[in-house]
Each structure stands twice: as structure tokens, then as C-alpha cells.
Scaffold this motif. Sequence first.
Motif, PDB file in Angstrom:
ATOM      1  N   TYR A   1      -3.273  -2.574  21.565  1.00 57.46           N
ATOM      2  CA  TYR A   1      -2.825  -1.332  20.815  1.00 57.46           C
ATOM      3  C   TYR A   1      -1.243  -1.340  20.566  1.00 57.46           C
ATOM      4  N   ARG A   2      -0.711  -1.902  21.773  1.00 54.43           N
ATOM      5  CA  ARG A   2       0.817  -1.710  21.739  1.00 54.43           C
ATOM      6  C   ARG A   2       1.392  -2.872  20.911  1.00 54.43           C
ATOM      7  N   ARG A   3       0.621  -4.097  21.175  1.00 52.79           N
ATOM      8  CA  ARG A   3       1.305  -5.341  20.344  1.00 52.79           C
ATOM      9  C   ARG A   3       1.058  -4.896  18.730  1.00 52.79           C
ATOM     10  N   HIS A   4       0.199  -4.370  18.248  1.00 53.97           N
ATOM     11  CA  HIS A   4      -0.035  -4.320  16.890  1.00 53.97           C
ATOM     12  C   HIS A   4       0.163  -3.053  16.538  1.00 53.97           C
ATOM     13  N   GLY A   5       0.872  -2.284  17.070  1.00 52.03           N
ATOM     14  CA  GLY A   5       1.292  -0.618  16.494  1.00 52.03           C
ATOM     15  C   GLY A   5       0.555   0.248  16.200  1.00 52.03           C
ATOM     16  N   GLN A   6      -0.895   0.199  16.941  1.00 49.00           N
ATOM     17  CA  GLN A   6      -1.631   1.397  16.475  1.00 49.00           C
ATOM     18  C   GLN A   6      -0.985   2.683  16.626  1.00 49.00           C
ATOM     19  N   GLN A   7      -1.699   3.705  16.204  1.00 52.21           N
ATOM     20  CA  GLN A   7      -1.072   5.017  15.910  1.00 52.21           C
ATOM     21  C   GLN A   7      -1.883   6.127  16.553  1.00 52.21           C
ATOM     22  N   ALA A   8      -3.113   6.016  16.457  1.00 52.43           N
ATOM     23  CA  ALA A   8      -4.106   7.090  17.081  1.00 52.43           C
ATOM     24  C   ALA A   8      -3.983   7.389  18.371  1.00 52.43           C
ATOM     25  N   ASP A   9      -4.704   8.647  18.757  1.00 51.57           N
ATOM     26  CA  ASP A   9      -5.016   8.695  20.112  1.00 51.57           C
ATOM     27  C   ASP A   9      -6.252   8.178  20.559  1.00 51.57           C
ATOM     28  N   LEU A  10      -6.630   7.839  21.954  1.00 49.96           N
ATOM     29  CA  LEU A  10      -7.591   7.140  22.290  1.00 49.96           C
ATOM     30  C   LEU A  10      -8.421   8.035  23.237  1.00 49.96           C
TER      31      LEU A  10
END
Length: 619
Positions: free
Chosen positions: A521-530
Motif C-alpha cells: 500500500y505504502r510502496r505503490h501509493g495507494q489512496q483509499a481507506d482499508l
Amino acid sequence: MYRFSSYRPLIAISLGLATHCASAALQPMAEAPLASDTELHCHFNRDASTDCTTTYHYTILAPTGREMLSRIDFDYSEGDTFEVISAQSTQPGAKPVNLDAKQIDTRTAPNPDQGFRRDKQTSLAFPNLRVGTQIRYTVREHRAAKPLMTQFHYALSFGPSVVRRDHVKARFTAERPIQWRSELFDDFTVTASANGKTLDVVQKAPAYLNYTNEASNATLLRIPRLEVGSALDRQAYFGDFAQRYNQILAANLPAQAAAAVVAARSLAPTEQVAAMMQHINDHYRYLGDWRATERGYVPFNLDEIEQHGYGDCKDLAILLTAMLKASGIKAETAWVSRGERVDALLIPGTNAPNHAIVRAEVGGEVWWLDPTNPVFAPGQTLPDIQDRWVLVNDPQSQVREEHIPLERPEITQRMNKQVHYDKQGNGATQASITFSRFPMMQLSVADRQQGSTATDQDICANFGNEISDCHVTRQPTTFVMHDGYTISAKMNDQRALEKLGNNYVYTDQSLKGRWDGFINYRRHGQQADLYLGNPETIDFTLTLTGGKMDKAIQGCQVRSPWYDLDLDGKLTDDGLRYHYRLSQKKRWLTHAELASAAFGKMIDEARACAEQVHQVVKL
């Protein structure tokens, strides 16, 4: 929404943690498959009926946009009216062509799986769609006032979408002043008339918000939204319903329900509640019935519910409330928004809840009871109604707002597992695991929906890598489940260790792999809430024998607002014994939390802690 409610949960068993390795991105505006221009005018009549006229204008920008407009459906109640005012398509470089009447079809809409509806469905099918085609259509719908509904309430929201919003204009008019509240609405201009009876909403600039390759458990907890209503007071919206509910509750219990109350009279209050829930599960099924009338929020009366042998959420909730009150247990009906995520309560109107439940006071505690669920654990609140507002109807028909708390991260799985390795790295495995709370409830639902044989296979698959000869010993699950349900299992794991040269490697994937999804998530710059699910604690003890381990476990602790981890262990003459306790303390992780330095520090510490279990094994 006014049918309230046709939703029934499907609780899937999950004994492991799935990781999500997608690379996410905010999709560029140039890649949008469709562009839209929408104009809406809704008028709220004095009797709480609504007339809405909407003009939709789409431009197909990419081939996938054709499929998205292949057939356009509108569902509406039999008591409402729907009309296609105009519809036309324009090919690139050509003049507009009106949609042939043969391409507009009206029929009875399909019934839901667990209910009857008198809905109609009108569909539009535009011919010869290709990139560059524009379609434009205007529809008008009259929504009749629902029983006992005297106020209007309307919600407008703009979540992520594959459609580019070039223009949005909305006008709301009413016979009385319009109240409004908004959230994250800075991209829109909202203008109220001097008399308050007209509200204009205009999008300031084109917008395209669409995320690609987010995790399967990802969403946005907060999105731009606007709510309009005729009042800001919950009593104005729900007072008449509260009074009707209490009128229904004042009637005598029907015969079967009364007999169930008498049969449980000698039991302790907690057992009485369980008996009432069991009675409803045994004698009633979830099914919404809107054939005779559009009931909206209004339940059938108690005799009708017993005669039917089924009901939707409001029917089963009011029956359970009546039975509990007859048992001497304080019980009140309540309205809530059910689901993984819930919007803040901007206006406490009739579009805010989607579900009816029961608030009961049992043994000095407040229990939130949902009789539509296929399992019940005394004192447990299922995740889909936790940590949110709820509107409660008291005996005087006054509606108050309360908050259903988040469950505490109690121990939900306690496992003791022993693995003995042979010279080829296979592992003779035996284990016992005790389930409590939500995982225990998931087991019961899994047995009910797919049978115990399939559930046992799921259980076995979570104990190792290549499982064979797995034998599970356990008692049958039931509708009422109490904490402390134990499973024993014996099996062979034919890949208990990974081959590495002349040696083998042991890794605890349930501990190490838990953090992989967050790292990606952090490496690929994901944006949403989990969404994580129910807060919980797992407590695992593992004993590995038959090999010589290469390092000792020093032990470690991790403390954070999101997870706590404790690990300790020691080498033995022929292996390793270690124990860890991991607590997940939240249901949701926001993007801000996931991207924070503190969360990154927690991941680093947790991975370093898990690394202590990683062993080179000599057999």
C-alpha cells in the motif's frame, strides 16, 4: 431505501489474512471512458412526495464507455410514476436522432432473492454506440409519499467513479424552507434563495476521481455529499414512526411468541434473550414483502408477522422487542445504517438509516440485537452495526441518538499447534484452536451456508501449506454460539519447510505475511481507506520439533494505536517453542494513518519482530 430493508449479510469464513499486492494510481482524467453533464431538479411537495426531472448527457470517450451505456435501467415502485421525456443520440459529425420507442422497454423488475416487490423497470437501449457518440435523455419521476412520512429528506453524493463529471447542476425546490448540510463539498457552490425554498448546487469545475488497482478491502470513508431536508430534528422525521411502533408493541403477543416467552420465563435474562433469538430463527425467515403496499418504515402488526412466518428487518425487530418486553427485559426498537462503512449523520432524516435492530438492557449491559442474522452470540455486536450512530425509539415515542461502540480487541482465536518434521521437511501436525466472538460466529454461518464438510476443508487449508490427511474433530455449530468453541485437527503438511540448499527454512506466514499488504500500500501509493474487520486478538503457541534451529528468539514488543504485538520463545533440544499475541485494535485504517511515519515505524518494528521466528532448520 424506503423499503427498509432488503439487505441480508453474508458472513464468509476467513481464518487467514489475505494480502493485496496491486499497484495503485489515481487514474488520469484523459483515461476516463465517459464524460457526463447532469442537470437535476427535484421538487418536494407538501405531502412529502417528490417530483424529480433529470437530464443526462454522456459522451463516449473510450470503447469501454460503450458497454457502460449498453442498457440504461431505471427501477421504481409500482405506486410511483416514471416517464421518458426525451432521448436522443448524436454520432460524431451528425445530427441528433431521437430514440425509437421500440428501444424503450418497461417491464416488471426482478424480485430480490429474499423478498417480493411491486417494482417496474424501464430500460433504454441506444443503437450504434461508438467512441465519440453522445447520448442525451431526460426522465421525470414522481415518488409518492410513504406511509406516515411527513418530511422530505434527500441525499446527493459523489464518490469515486469511472465517469468524468464535466458539469453538475442541481436545483431543489419545496413548499417550505429547505434545510441543508454538507461534507467535503468545497468543489460545489451552494446557493439558497431568500425565502429558503430553493437551493441551487453547481459544480465549480470538471472533476474525475477514480482509483485503479486498490485493494479489495479498500474504499473511501468520506466523500463529497449534500443532504437536504425539511427539518434538522430527528423527532420531526421519526416521531410518527415511533408512535406507530409503540402502538404495535402495545398489542398482545400472538400465540407462538407468547408461548416462547412463557417457556423461557424461568431462565436468566441472558438465556431468555438467547431463547427469544432462537425462537425467531426457528420460526421465521428473512423476507421482505411489499406486495400489498409500499410500507416504508412501517412494520406489519404482530399477528400478521406470526401468520406470515417471515419478515424483513423492521418486522423481526419489532417482534423481538415485543417478546423481550413481555419477558420483563427493557427493549426498544432502533434504526441504524448497516454496512462496513457509515456516513456521519448530517441530517437525521429517513434516508439516513437502512436497517432496524433492537436495543436491549441485559444484565446491566446494553446489547444491540439483529434478529435477521443467521447466528447469535450473547453480548456480541456484529461488525456491520458497530461504531456508529443509532436512533432509538423509547416507550414515550421520543427518538434519541446513541452510539454503538466499537468492540474491544478481545481474544478471538487461541491456538496451540505442534509440528514434528521428518527428514524431507514434511510436518506431522496436530493443533487445537479455540474460537470466540466473531470468528466463532463465522464458523457457524459457514456451516449453515455450505455444510460442515466444506468448512472443515477451509479449516485444514489454514493450518499449513500443502495439507493432506486432515482430520477435524469438533462439535456441531448451532445458531446460538457461546465463546470457547474448540476445534482439534491432525494432518500432514507436505511443505512445512521450504528447501534451501542442504537445509530448510521455516517462516510463520501468519505473522510475517500480515504486513505485506500494508507495505505494498505504502510502496505503490495507494489512496483509499482499508477495512480490517472486527477488532480482535489472536494468541498462538507453536512447538516445532524434529530439527535444529539456527537462532534463539530474543522476544519483542510492538505498541501502536493500530496493532500490539508480543513475542517470546526459546530453543529446545530438538526444535523451538514460541508464543505470540497480536491485537488488531481498529476496524478501519484511514489513508492518513496508513501513510504516516508512525504507521511505517510500526510496520518496521512488527516485521523485525516476526523476523525472529524465521529459522534455518537442519534436519
